[in-house]
Design a protein around this motif. Structure first.
Motif, short mmCIF file in Angstrom:
data_model
loop_
_atom_site.label_atom_id
_atom_site.label_comp_id
_atom_site.label_asym_id
_atom_site.label_seq_id
_atom_site.Cartn_x
_atom_site.Cartn_y
_atom_site.Cartn_z
N ILE A 21 1.54 6.28 6.99
CA ILE A 21 2.72 6.30 6.42
C ILE A 21 2.29 6.09 4.93
CG2 ILE A 21 4.70 4.11 5.78
CD1 ILE A 21 4.54 5.24 8.77
N LYS A 22 3.23 7.28 4.00
CA LYS A 22 2.98 7.45 2.91
C LYS A 22 3.81 6.55 2.00
CE LYS A 22 1.10 11.76 3.74
NZ LYS A 22 1.04 13.26 3.29
N THR A 23 3.38 5.59 1.14
CA THR A 23 4.13 4.90 0.21
C THR A 23 3.83 5.19 -1.09
OG1 THR A 23 2.57 3.26 -0.11
CG2 THR A 23 3.88 2.98 1.91
N ALA A 24 4.64 4.85 -2.30
CA ALA A 24 4.38 5.05 -3.64
C ALA A 24 3.23 4.28 -4.01
CB ALA A 24 5.81 4.51 -4.31
N HIS A 25 2.64 3.58 -2.91
CA HIS A 25 1.43 2.76 -3.53
C HIS A 25 0.31 3.15 -2.68
CE1 HIS A 25 4.16 0.25 -5.84
NE2 HIS A 25 4.99 0.35 -4.79
N GLY A 26 0.27 4.16 -2.05
CA GLY A 26 -0.74 4.56 -1.21
C GLY A 26 -0.43 4.75 0.45
N CYS A 27 -1.33 5.49 0.80
CA CYS A 27 -1.23 5.78 2.52
C CYS A 27 -1.66 4.41 3.26
CB CYS A 27 -1.84 6.78 2.85
SG CYS A 27 -1.30 8.40 2.09
N VAL A 28 -0.75 4.16 4.09
CA VAL A 28 -1.08 2.86 5.28
C VAL A 28 -1.14 3.65 6.71
CG1 VAL A 28 -0.54 0.74 5.96
CG2 VAL A 28 -0.09 1.35 3.68
#
Length: 111
Positions: A21-28
């Protein structure tokens, strides 16, 4: 107070599978166990930054695809090693949807 974001239906991840999952705060990396439990970790193995979302999920652990390091989905600790840990993030399933705690992800990315 937690701010949960809906990322996908539980069925979007196969049992014993994972998704990046790519978020504005990095990949999880989000993992689903055979028992339909979900866990979220940083995607990078502490050894050589292997992509954990591409690893093999077994029980409540994932094996890194690069060098077979086994990481606990519950704690992020590397099993069988004296050092090494991956950040974990609160995740849950509600009404068949996977939710992540975005406030917790923000706080980890700021650290």
């Amino acid at each position: 107070m937690s701010d949960w974001i809906d990322i996908a239906p539980l069925e979007a991840i196969q049992p014993r599978g994972a998704r990046l999952i790519k978020t504005a705060h990095g990949c999880v990396a989000v993992f689903r166990t055979a028992e339909d439990e979900v866990y979220a970790l940083d995607n990078a193995c502490p050894h050589k930054q292997g992509p954990l979302a591409e690893g093999i999920v077994h029980g409540k652990a994932v094996t890194c695809p690069l060098h077979n390091w086994v990481i606990s989905l519950e704690t992020g600790m590397v099993q069988g090693a004296d050092e090494g840990q991956v950040s974990t993030y609160p995740a849950r399933v509600e009404d068949g949807r996977i939710l992540l705690d975005v406030a917790f992800i923000r706080s980890r990315s700021a650290a």
